[in-house]
Design a protein around this motif. Sequence first.
Motif, PDB file in Angstrom:
ATOM      1  N   SER A  53       1.038  -1.094   0.115  1.00  0.00           N
ATOM      2  CA  SER A  53      -0.165   0.804   0.298  1.00  0.00           C
ATOM      3  C   SER A  53       0.789   1.479   0.127  1.00  0.00           C
ATOM      4  CB  SER A  53      -0.988   0.108   0.632  1.00  0.00           C
ATOM      5  OG  SER A  53       0.065   0.056   2.151  1.00  0.00           O
ATOM      6  N   GLY A  54       0.551   2.408  -0.212  1.00  0.00           N
ATOM      7  CA  GLY A  54       1.111   3.846  -0.202  1.00  0.00           C
ATOM      8  C   GLY A  54       1.741   3.662  -1.837  1.00  0.00           C
ATOM      9  N   PRO A  55       2.471   5.085  -1.976  1.00  0.00           N
ATOM     10  CA  PRO A  55       3.264   5.245  -3.200  1.00  0.00           C
ATOM     11  C   PRO A  55       4.735   4.323  -3.504  1.00  0.00           C
ATOM     12  CG  PRO A  55       3.554   7.249  -1.951  1.00  0.00           C
ATOM     13  CD  PRO A  55       2.310   5.971  -1.318  1.00  0.00           C
ATOM     14  N   GLN A  56       5.123   4.125  -1.960  1.00  0.00           N
ATOM     15  CA  GLN A  56       6.446   3.669  -2.438  1.00  0.00           C
ATOM     16  C   GLN A  56       6.680   2.264  -3.031  1.00  0.00           C
ATOM     17  OE1 GLN A  56       8.173   5.094   1.733  1.00  0.00           O
ATOM     18  NE2 GLN A  56       9.601   3.912   0.827  1.00  0.00           N
ATOM     19  N   ARG A  57       7.121   1.164  -3.388  1.00  0.00           N
ATOM     20  CA  ARG A  57       7.564  -0.009  -3.655  1.00  0.00           C
ATOM     21  C   ARG A  57       9.031  -0.120  -3.997  1.00  0.00           C
ATOM     22  NH1 ARG A  57       2.479   1.268  -4.464  1.00  0.00           N
ATOM     23  NH2 ARG A  57       1.201   0.487  -5.752  1.00  0.00           N
ATOM     24  N   LEU A  58       9.714  -0.168  -4.461  1.00  0.00           N
ATOM     25  CA  LEU A  58      11.604  -0.777  -4.001  1.00  0.00           C
ATOM     26  C   LEU A  58      11.682  -0.220  -3.636  1.00  0.00           C
ATOM     27  CD1 LEU A  58      11.871  -1.091  -8.171  1.00  0.00           C
ATOM     28  CD2 LEU A  58      11.126  -2.691  -6.262  1.00  0.00           C
ATOM     29  N   THR A  59      11.519   1.411  -2.316  1.00  0.00           N
ATOM     30  CA  THR A  59      12.658   1.623  -1.567  1.00  0.00           C
ATOM     31  C   THR A  59      11.860   1.373  -0.061  1.00  0.00           C
ATOM     32  OG1 THR A  59      10.891   3.705  -2.078  1.00  0.00           O
ATOM     33  CG2 THR A  59      12.808   3.335  -3.070  1.00  0.00           C
ATOM     34  N   SER A  60      10.446   0.720  -0.397  1.00  0.00           N
ATOM     35  CA  SER A  60       9.786   0.036   0.911  1.00  0.00           C
ATOM     36  C   SER A  60      10.256  -0.719   1.831  1.00  0.00           C
ATOM     37  CB  SER A  60       8.286   0.092   0.773  1.00  0.00           C
ATOM     38  OG  SER A  60       8.366  -0.999  -0.180  1.00  0.00           O
ATOM     39  N   ARG A  61       9.991  -0.610   2.856  1.00  0.00           N
ATOM     40  CA  ARG A  61      10.213  -1.716   3.709  1.00  0.00           C
ATOM     41  C   ARG A  61       9.428  -3.064   4.102  1.00  0.00           C
ATOM     42  NH1 ARG A  61      14.653  -1.837   7.312  1.00  0.00           N
ATOM     43  NH2 ARG A  61      14.659   0.213   8.002  1.00  0.00           N
ATOM     44  N   ALA A  62       8.286  -2.634   2.934  1.00  0.00           N
ATOM     45  CA  ALA A  62       7.486  -3.978   2.605  1.00  0.00           C
ATOM     46  C   ALA A  62       8.792  -4.885   1.497  1.00  0.00           C
ATOM     47  CB  ALA A  62       6.627  -3.837   2.350  1.00  0.00           C
ATOM     48  N   PHE A  63       9.484  -4.280   0.672  1.00  0.00           N
ATOM     49  CA  PHE A  63       9.888  -5.314  -0.599  1.00  0.00           C
ATOM     50  C   PHE A  63      11.080  -5.472  -0.142  1.00  0.00           C
ATOM     51  CE2 PHE A  63      13.781  -4.331  -3.317  1.00  0.00           C
ATOM     52  CZ  PHE A  63      12.557  -5.357  -4.456  1.00  0.00           C
ATOM     53  N   ARG A  64      11.872  -4.810   1.160  1.00  0.00           N
ATOM     54  CA  ARG A  64      13.454  -5.127   1.902  1.00  0.00           C
ATOM     55  C   ARG A  64      12.579  -4.996   3.383  1.00  0.00           C
ATOM     56  NH1 ARG A  64      18.177  -3.965  -1.529  1.00  0.00           N
ATOM     57  NH2 ARG A  64      17.360  -5.564  -3.089  1.00  0.00           N
ATOM     58  N   GLU A  65      12.888  -5.918   3.980  1.00  0.00           N
ATOM     59  CA  GLU A  65      12.924  -5.106   4.880  1.00  0.00           C
ATOM     60  C   GLU A  65      14.220  -5.467   6.041  1.00  0.00           C
ATOM     61  OE1 GLU A  65      11.109  -8.087   9.873  1.00  0.00           O
ATOM     62  OE2 GLU A  65      10.927  -8.816   7.408  1.00  0.00           O
ATOM     63  N   HIS A  66      15.183  -5.720   5.530  1.00  0.00           N
ATOM     64  CA  HIS A  66      15.919  -5.493   5.634  1.00  0.00           C
ATOM     65  C   HIS A  66      16.521  -4.674   5.611  1.00  0.00           C
ATOM     66  CE1 HIS A  66      17.238  -8.001   2.367  1.00  0.00           C
ATOM     67  NE2 HIS A  66      18.837  -6.983   2.657  1.00  0.00           N
ATOM     68  N   ASP A  67      17.835  -3.964   5.865  1.00  0.00           N
ATOM     69  CA  ASP A  67      18.651  -2.447   5.656  1.00  0.00           C
ATOM     70  C   ASP A  67      19.554  -2.768   4.333  1.00  0.00           C
ATOM     71  OD1 ASP A  67      17.124  -1.103   7.649  1.00  0.00           O
ATOM     72  OD2 ASP A  67      19.135  -1.534   9.085  1.00  0.00           O
ATOM     73  N   THR A  68      19.817  -1.890   3.868  1.00  0.00           N
ATOM     74  CA  THR A  68      20.377  -2.224   2.268  1.00  0.00           C
ATOM     75  C   THR A  68      21.204  -1.429   2.991  1.00  0.00           C
ATOM     76  OG1 THR A  68      18.741  -2.027   1.181  1.00  0.00           O
ATOM     77  CG2 THR A  68      20.913  -1.668   0.284  1.00  0.00           C
ATOM     78  N   ARG A  69      22.747  -2.418   2.321  1.00  0.00           N
ATOM     79  CA  ARG A  69      24.274  -1.617   2.916  1.00  0.00           C
ATOM     80  C   ARG A  69      24.724  -1.339   0.934  1.00  0.00           C
ATOM     81  NH1 ARG A  69      27.457  -4.711   7.446  1.00  0.00           N
ATOM     82  NH2 ARG A  69      25.520  -5.390   9.170  1.00  0.00           N
ATOM     83  N   VAL A  70      25.084  -0.074   1.217  1.00  0.00           N
ATOM     84  CA  VAL A  70      25.564   0.925  -0.001  1.00  0.00           C
ATOM     85  C   VAL A  70      27.434   0.297   0.646  1.00  0.00           C
ATOM     86  CG1 VAL A  70      25.805   1.965  -1.158  1.00  0.00           C
ATOM     87  CG2 VAL A  70      23.865   0.893  -1.050  1.00  0.00           C
ATOM     88  N   ARG A  71      28.279  -0.608  -0.372  1.00  0.00           N
ATOM     89  CA  ARG A  71      29.434  -0.256  -0.569  1.00  0.00           C
ATOM     90  C   ARG A  71      29.984   0.301  -1.390  1.00  0.00           C
ATOM     91  NH1 ARG A  71      27.460  -4.943   0.967  1.00  0.00           N
ATOM     92  NH2 ARG A  71      28.778  -5.917   3.002  1.00  0.00           N
ATOM     93  N   VAL A  72      30.684   1.564  -1.250  1.00  0.00           N
ATOM     94  CA  VAL A  72      31.014   2.352  -2.222  1.00  0.00           C
ATOM     95  C   VAL A  72      32.704   2.604  -1.882  1.00  0.00           C
ATOM     96  CG1 VAL A  72      31.367   4.900  -3.346  1.00  0.00           C
ATOM     97  CG2 VAL A  72      29.463   3.681  -1.785  1.00  0.00           C
ATOM     98  N   GLY A  73      33.883   2.348  -3.365  1.00  0.00           N
ATOM     99  CA  GLY A  73      35.325   2.504  -3.401  1.00  0.00           C
ATOM    100  C   GLY A  73      35.386   0.766  -3.629  1.00  0.00           C
ATOM    101  N   LYS A  74      36.670   1.101  -4.006  1.00  0.00           N
ATOM    102  CA  LYS A  74      37.708  -0.062  -4.389  1.00  0.00           C
ATOM    103  C   LYS A  74      38.711  -0.948  -3.547  1.00  0.00           C
ATOM    104  CE  LYS A  74      36.508  -0.471  -8.934  1.00  0.00           C
ATOM    105  NZ  LYS A  74      37.089  -0.241 -10.568  1.00  0.00           N
TER     106      LYS A  74
END
Length: 353
Positions: A66-87
Motif C-alpha cells: 500500500s502507499g506510493p512506495q514500492r522498491l524503496t519500502s520496508r515491505a519490499f526489503r525488510e532488512h537494511d540495504t548496505r551500499v558499498r562504495v570504492g575499491k
Amino acid sequence: MIVIMDPTAPRESAGNVIEALSKNGIDVALTRLGNTAVLVSESFGTPELAEMLESLPGVSRVLRVSGPQRLTSRAFREHDTRVRVGKTVQAVFGGNDFVVIAGPCAVESAEQMTGIVDLVHAGGAIMLRGGAFKPRTSPYSFQGLGLAGLTLLAEQRRRTGLPVVTEVVTPKDVECVAEESDMLQIGARNMQNFELLREAGAAGKPVLLKRGMSATIEEWLLAAEYLLHVGNDEVVLCERGIRSYDRSTRFTLDLSAVAEAKRLTHLPVIVDPSHSTGKPHLVGPMSLAAAAAGADGLIVDVHTDARAALCDGAQALDGAQFADLMDRLVPLLEAVGRRLAPTAHPAGSLASA
C-alpha cells in the motif's frame, strides 16, 4: 503489487507473469535489481490474484504494497540495504559503521585539494567530497571547474585510495562524472530532475540523493524510487535541511526526517550538517545529534582557508574543528552501539608516501 522472480528462473517466466497480470487489467514495469527480475505495479491487487501469481513457475513471492512506495519500502526489503562504495578503500553505508565523507564544497585547485584531503584523511574521513560542477543560485557565482575539477578529484583518489563522491547536474554529464568518481551525487536542486535520476540510476554507480529544500519525506523517497526503478539499489539518502521561516540558520535541519526515513525505507540515510546549518559552530552539535538519531553517516564541508573559498566558505570547518568533531563522535557512537568506519592506508597512499 510487486512480483519478485526467482533469480534462477528463465526469462520467459517473467513474460508469463506479465501476461497473467495484463489479463487482469494490471500494467506492470519490469526492472532488475542485481540478478533478480522484479515486476512492479501501482495496483494493490487482491489476495486471490497474489495467490494465483505465486503459483506460477519462476515466481519467488508476491507483495501487496500500500502507499506510493514500492522498491524503496520496508515491505519490499525488510532488512537494511548496505551500499558499498570504492575499491581500494571501501565505505559501507547501512551497516554498523558510521561513514564520514569530508572535503571542500567545490574543487578549486590542485593545491587546495591536496591540503584539504591530507587534513580530512588524517582526521579519519573514509570518503572524499568535492564539487566539480556547482549549481548556484546566482549565475555570477563560481560554477565549478567542470572536467578539470573531475581530474583533480580523480588524482586525489589515486593518491589516497579513498573513494570520491561528486555532484552531477545534467544528464549529459553523467557518463563523464561516473568515469572519474565512485559515487554520483544528486543535489537538492535536482532531486526531482527525473531525467537526471534515470540517467544517474542507470550509470552503474552508487548514488547519493539529497533531499530537496522544499521536499516532503514522501517526495524524497519517491525520487529514490526512480533510481531503483531503473535497476540501481545502491542508493544513499541525505537529509540536508529544508527551507523554513527562520533565517537564523541557512536551512532547518530536519532530524525527525532521518528517523522517519529509516522507518519507511531500507536505504541508508546520512546527514549534511554543513549545508543545513550554514555555520561551523553548529556543524558539530548537529553531527552528534544526527548520529544519535540513527543516521548512517555525515557529509561535511572542510576547508584549509575558508575565508578564501570560492563556494560556501562560511559553513566550512577548519582542520582543528574537523578533528574535534571526529573525536567527539567516537564515544557517542559507542553509546548507541556503532563505531566510526575505520580508515585504511593502502600502499601508495599519502600515509605511506
